[in-house]
Design a protein around this motif. Sequence first.
Motif, PDB file in Angstrom:
ATOM      1  N   GLN A  70       1.297  -0.702  -0.051  1.00  0.00           N
ATOM      2  CA  GLN A  70       0.138   0.236  -0.181  1.00  0.00           C
ATOM      3  C   GLN A  70       0.485   1.084   0.096  1.00  0.00           C
ATOM      4  N   GLY A  73       0.787   2.640  -4.055  1.00  0.00           N
ATOM      5  CA  GLY A  73      -0.583   2.383  -3.680  1.00  0.00           C
ATOM      6  C   GLY A  73      -0.480   4.318  -3.397  1.00  0.00           C
ATOM      7  N   ARG A  83      -8.991   7.280  -9.134  1.00  0.00           N
ATOM      8  CA  ARG A  83      -9.233   6.442  -8.571  1.00  0.00           C
ATOM      9  C   ARG A  83     -10.212   4.936  -9.001  1.00  0.00           C
ATOM     10  N   PHE A  87      -8.550   1.296  -9.325  1.00  0.00           N
ATOM     11  CA  PHE A  87      -8.783   0.580  -8.143  1.00  0.00           C
ATOM     12  C   PHE A  87      -9.613  -0.535  -8.773  1.00  0.00           C
ATOM     13  N   ILE A 130      -2.131  -2.956  -3.966  1.00  0.00           N
ATOM     14  CA  ILE A 130      -2.470  -1.797  -4.138  1.00  0.00           C
ATOM     15  C   ILE A 130      -3.789  -0.824  -4.669  1.00  0.00           C
ATOM     16  N   GLY A 131      -4.241  -1.621  -5.134  1.00  0.00           N
ATOM     17  CA  GLY A 131      -5.868  -1.253  -5.560  1.00  0.00           C
ATOM     18  C   GLY A 131      -6.708  -0.734  -4.621  1.00  0.00           C
ATOM     19  N   ALA A 359      -2.070   4.018   3.864  1.00  0.00           N
ATOM     20  CA  ALA A 359      -0.542   3.076   3.402  1.00  0.00           C
ATOM     21  C   ALA A 359       0.189   2.283   4.113  1.00  0.00           C
TER      22      ALA A 359
END
Length: 436
Positions: A70, A73, A83, A87, A130-131, A359
């Motif tokens: 994250q 991300g 976004r 995502f 990450i999404g 994150a």
Amino acid sequence: MGLMTGRRTGRKRSSYRSGMTAATLEGIPAIIMFQLLGGPFVTGYLLYLGASSLQVGIVLAVPSLANMLQIAGALLIQRFTNRKLLFSVLCGTHRVLWLVAGIVPMLLPKPSGVPVYIAVCILAFMGQAIGSVFWTSLIADMVPAKVRGRYFGIRNTILWAGGCIAILAFGQLLDRLPEPDGFRLLYAVAAVCAALDIVLFLRYPNPPFEKSEQSGSLAMLAGPLRHRPFLKAMLFISLWLFLQGLAVPFFTYVMLNVMHASYNLVAIATMTQNVAMMAGYFIWGNLNAKYGSKTLLFWTLPVIAAACAGWGLLPVAPDNAVLLLVHLLIGIGVGGFNQLMFNFVVGDTPKSERPAFIAVFYAITGLAGFAGPLLGGAAYRFALGLPNWVQLFGVSLGVGAALFAVAGLIGTNVLLDSGKKARRSGGGTAGWRKQA
């Protein structure tokens, strides 16, 4: 339900409602898929493939380990600000790869099935991690702060109702069908849910993204670490997740591999847990409208500790009664803990710096969440050479005692430091900005 279906009185509120409705609809096939592929049946599937307790622990820990990504991300979202697109692509890829992780081993000899499952599962959850930064940032902007606690309580209740139905149905089916056929049907249903989920991603709104005010990536990521209250809460939650991970993910393993329970009993126990979660989501969500997330988060701790310690009742009480009690408590406790932890991270952080806070929080807690099940799997493997009661209830009872001690000695100082009522309004962001 009035939060999502009430009469529209203005353009802005209408946009909020449509976004919240989209998030709820999308979550229904998602939770069914997550329950089928990542709920109690994943342990049974791995045991069918020939996995050891250590390998089961690795699989259960993969999502937490992937959460460390994250951080990536949080950096990407500053560059790619669409976004909804990011995502949708990343989480959609996760859904597809997660299906592949389970389907491919069915086509391979059993000895090679588990390593392949683990390898593909790691790739799947890398994309999911990450999404999720893009999704969390997006939904935090979609849901007004003043209704966030109640909305997520209602949304999670609806979603887990779907999860309960799926678990109950497949608990019956897996007991009645031969294992290969039962798992093939499970993955077929999960594939339909994955397709619906990806299509429903398109219904999300895509509001403008507010970039970080920090001058560089390092300064942005250092902000959460400089804020002492956030840092203390994050480290405490990491410790808690580590200890909890030693036992809680292995409840199903103990039932199937030590107690030799049927899939139907596992499904009933898990459904009890999910029903308790549903009730807990609603209750904790309403309380969160009056009291601060950190304060309520503390009161979930003794419930989780009691669920672990409850396994110690097996020598003196009927097995089924103990299993239902344990899953009732873990549903109330973990459901509230996860919801309040999420609300704490998205509700008490400044909007422009929220991706960095999210994150860093999930990277640190994810590392702890990975280490717990990994060490727990090793502990259960070591316990194979010990008396049966160690696996049956000894590990969980010991973890429960440790959790009670940590909650009383540390949790009271970290989560109850204000000692005052706080409205769930997200109004604490000024303090975050001032200290960060």
